[in-house]
Write a protein that holds these residues in place. Structure first.
Motif, PDB file in Angstrom:
ATOM      1  N   ALA A  90       0.527  -0.843  -0.476  1.00  0.00           N
ATOM      2  CA  ALA A  90       0.138   0.318   0.127  1.00  0.00           C
ATOM      3  C   ALA A  90       0.929   1.221   0.377  1.00  0.00           C
ATOM      4  N   THR A 146      -7.456   2.542  -1.254  1.00  0.00           N
ATOM      5  CA  THR A 146      -6.733   1.132  -1.545  1.00  0.00           C
ATOM      6  C   THR A 146      -6.824   0.225  -1.324  1.00  0.00           C
ATOM      7  N   LYS A 195     -11.308   2.970  -7.153  1.00  0.00           N
ATOM      8  CA  LYS A 195     -10.549   2.356  -5.746  1.00  0.00           C
ATOM      9  C   LYS A 195      -9.212   1.598  -7.038  1.00  0.00           C
ATOM     10  N   ARG A 196      -8.384   0.325  -6.038  1.00  0.00           N
ATOM     11  CA  ARG A 196      -7.269  -0.445  -6.453  1.00  0.00           C
ATOM     12  C   ARG A 196      -7.164  -1.185  -5.286  1.00  0.00           C
TER      13      ARG A 196
END
Length: 446
Positions: free
Chosen positions: A221, A336, A360-361
């Motif tokens: 992250a 994330t 978003k991831r």
């Protein structure tokens, strides 16, 4: 006195350097599962499978030492969730991993046995090193990380976690750390933090390195100061390290726990924003097949109430199926979700609109490479991150220790003594220990 007894006595006398002159034993005691018992829990729900029935303490032969490897006299080890999975033969029996590994080479064939010595953590003393090992010698006091790689192909040389033959030692390989002797590759070894006991030093390995990569590393992250970090299971074996990394890195942890006792531990670590999901009675699933978006919304509102209106920049995920829909929803726009496990189930469901329309991831993160593990261990050695050991069992009690973790009846990490006859041994720097004793003992008795 047995050969292992002589090795044990030399270590307990503070003369680890003498270990290299003592003979290596022919056998040792290890915690095993048996290939002929993989169907013993057939028909039972996961929660009803009892590791005390499947984990055995057996005398097993010391394996042949190969090039680039080391035999370690194990003083202490610890329980991870992969030992629980191994003990209940889920998602598949680990003998399938061992059989596949055994086909790789004559040396790997050693691992394909009708028993599996489990465990992915250790602290101990190097007994012998194989041909080609230069950085370690018999008598070195060490801990081991659990990444086993071959590195013959090109894929792993940028990040060893991407090696095509990457495995987790003691889970996907044999001769693990819940034993009196373990076989590791030399590039798994790291210096034992000298202010910790054997059991304290053994406990961070897997979870500390996993949390470091997942939260701090650029491979995960890439947390920065000021990030709001939602941490599931924030007082558990993995989450307790994530909480420490968030606090040390200038981030703002929002700790999700399941009891007032676990909330109290997070406060002891220094966290202020805490959600007791049991007290709030979140029910993210209406049924086995349908989630409840209104509960996601209620959960998100609680987070914003605590943070003063901010959604999480990072969601530290590991429960999996039970929480993943809520995690995707709760992350901020552009945020994330980083996941390293699925302890409540592997088949995740989420509303993709909240992912794609809000940019978003989702990042997958699995253990850590040697450099990340080394950095995580260095922080332990410097007293900047502390072990989260709450309770220690004997080798014979490993089944009960695994059951505690299986039923989430534990806090932080659960340790297991191997050659160490009692807790409290192995400290080499009492002055450093005294400076950090409050942090070291934060989880004790919890």
């Amino acid at each position: 006195m047995t050969q292992l007894g002589e090795i044990q006595q030399a270590i307990l006398n503070g003369d680890s350097g003498a270990v290299g002159s003592l003979p290596v034993p022919e056998s040792y005691r290890g915690v095993t599962v048996h290939a002929d018992e993989v169907d013993m829990f057939e028909g039972l729900e996961s929660r009803d499978k009892d590791p005390r029935k499947s984990l055995h303490v057996d005398d097993v032969p010391v394996p042949e030492l190969g090039p680039g490897e080391a035999l370690v006299a194990v003083m202490a080890s610890a329980i991870n969730y992969n030992t629980v999975w191994t003990s209940i033969f889920e998602p598949i029996p680990t003998f399938k991993f061992l059989k596949k590994y055994g086909k790789l080479s004559p040396l790997a064939k050693r691992h394909d046995l009708p028993y599996h010595v489990v465990g992915s953590d250790l602290s101990g003393v190097v007994l012998r090193t194989g041909v080609g090992v230069h950085n370690w010698k018999p008598g070195d006091e060490v801990v081991a990380h659990c990444l086993n790689v071959e590195l013959e192909g090109p894929d792993g040389h940028n990040d060893t976690m991407l090696d095509t033959e990457q495995r987790i030692w003691g889970f996907e390989t044999n001769f693990g750390g819940l034993a009196e002797v373990a076989l590791v590759k030399a590039n798994q070894l790291m210096p034992k933090p000298d202010h910790l006991t054997w059991e304290e030093a053994a406990s961070p390995g897997l979870v500390n390195s996993t949390a470091y990569r997942q939260l701090v590393s650029r491979n995960g992250a890439d947390m920065k100061q000021g990030d709001v970090v939602l941490i599931w299971g924030a007082s558990g074996g993995l989450g307790s390290y994530a909480t420490q990394y968030a606090l040390n890195g200038g981030a703002i942890p929002v700790c999700v726990v399941s009891s007032p006792e676990k909330a109290a531990i997070c406060r002891k670590l220094g966290a202020e924003l805490i959600i007791d999901r049991s007290a709030e009675d979140y029910k993210f699933w209406k049924s086995e097949t349908e989630q409840d978006p209104k509960e996601w919304q209620r959960f998100g509102a609680k987070i914003r109430e605590l943070t003063g209106g901010d959604d999480p920049d990072i969601v530290f995920e590991h429960p999996g199926r039970e929480t993943f829909g809520a995690s995707v929803y709760a992350a901020r726009k552009g945020g994330t979700i980083v996941t390293c496990a699925s302890t409540s189930g592997y088949m995740h469901q989420y509303d993709n609109r909240y992912l794609w329309m809000n940019l978003k991831r989702i990042i997958g993160s699995h253990f850590a490479n040697y450099r990340e593990s080394w950095e995580a261990n260095r922080l332990i050695a410097k007293g900047l991150i502390h072990p989260t050991l709450s309770k220690t069992y004997s080798l014979e009690e490993t089944g009960q220790a695994a059951l505690d973790v299986h039923r989430n009846a534990h806090q932080g990490k659960v340790g297991v003594l191997a050659l160490a006859p009692q807790e409290g041994l192995g400290v080499r720097d009492e002055e450093k220990r005294a400076k950090h004793i409050e942090g070291i003992n934060a989880f004790r008795g919890a």
